[in-house]
Design a protein around this motif. Structure first.
Motif, PDB file in Angstrom:
ATOM      1  N   ARG A  72       1.894  -3.423  -3.971  1.00 11.86           N
ATOM      2  CA  ARG A  72       0.621  -4.056  -3.638  1.00 11.86           C
ATOM      3  C   ARG A  72      -0.090  -3.322  -2.512  1.00 11.86           C
ATOM      4  O   ARG A  72       0.532  -2.771  -1.617  1.00 11.86           O
ATOM      5  N   HIS A  73      -1.410  -3.392  -2.568  1.00 10.61           N
ATOM      6  CA  HIS A  73      -2.205  -2.848  -1.472  1.00 10.61           C
ATOM      7  C   HIS A  73      -2.077  -3.793  -0.281  1.00 10.61           C
ATOM      8  O   HIS A  73      -2.270  -5.000  -0.423  1.00 10.61           O
ATOM      9  N   GLN A  75      -3.856  -4.558   2.232  1.00 14.70           N
ATOM     10  CA  GLN A  75      -5.000  -5.389   2.611  1.00 14.70           C
ATOM     11  C   GLN A  75      -5.461  -6.300   1.474  1.00 14.70           C
ATOM     12  O   GLN A  75      -5.558  -7.508   1.633  1.00 14.70           O
ATOM     13  N   THR A  76      -5.744  -5.707   0.340  1.00 14.18           N
ATOM     14  CA  THR A  76      -6.337  -6.478  -0.746  1.00 14.18           C
ATOM     15  C   THR A  76      -5.324  -7.305  -1.516  1.00 14.18           C
ATOM     16  O   THR A  76      -5.673  -8.323  -2.114  1.00 14.18           O
ATOM     17  N   VAL A  80      -1.399  -1.839  -6.991  1.00 12.16           N
ATOM     18  CA  VAL A  80      -1.896  -0.465  -7.023  1.00 12.16           C
ATOM     19  C   VAL A  80      -0.797   0.502  -7.458  1.00 12.16           C
ATOM     20  O   VAL A  80      -0.989   1.712  -7.449  1.00 12.16           O
TER      21      VAL A  80
END
Length: 149
Positions: A72-73, A75-76, A80
């Motif tokens: 996972r990214h 921040q978002t 990914v």
DNA sequence: TCCATGCGCGGCC
DNA sequence: GGCCGCGCAGTGG
């Protein structure tokens, strides 16, 4: 911390509310402050937290899919990258083998800006699989159903 | 916006 | 077994 506990901790029962992750940890309900999974590859998962953080979760009344960790990214939170059945996802896979009960807590928002964690009781991992997630990456997901003795 | 904090695991003795 | 260091993490002040 000493020995792991599979099942209810103390007098906590489904529906009980906790104010924060810190309180969950302090009560011994879910010890990690940030991680969503508490467990080991050897013994399986003690407890998890549902927090609407993973796009590939799927919640239903009588069962739910809990997405694996990783890829996972920061921040978002979007996927990914592919997930792998590595050390951080093995505790959940192990639970599918042992059938031991897993304490489930869910982050809820009684009012905007307010947040609590509700004890959803004991569930068990009945199945795990690797699928293509919403963002097109390979993710692991674990199917939870109510724990039956 | 930054960063603490607890935990599992592996390396080492 | 015990200790230590590393990297990670479904927070939260």
């Amino acid at each position: 911390m000493s020995k792991p506990v599979f099942g209810h901790v103390g007098a906590a029962r489904p529906g009980d509310l906790f104010a924060s992750r810190q309180e969950l940890a302090f009560r011994g309900q879910h010890r990690p402050l940030r991680s969503g999974v508490c467990g080991t590859a050897a013994l399986g998962t003690e407890s998890i937290v549902l927090a609407d953080a993973y796009e590939d979760d799927e919640i239903h009344e009588t069962y739910f899919w809990y997405a694996g960790r990783g890829g996972r990214h920061p921040q978002t939170g979007q996927q990914v990258a592919n997930q792998h059945l590595d050390a951080r996802n093995l505790p959940l896979a192990r639970s599918a083998e042992t059938g031991r009960p897993v304490r489930v807590f869910r982050r809820i928002a009684p009012s905007p800006a307010d947040r609590q964690f509700r004890y959803e009781g004991l569930w068990q991992v009945v199945h795990c699989e690797r699928v293509v997630g919403r963002s097109g990456f390979l993710v692991w997901r674990f199917r939870f159903e109510p724990w039956r003795v």
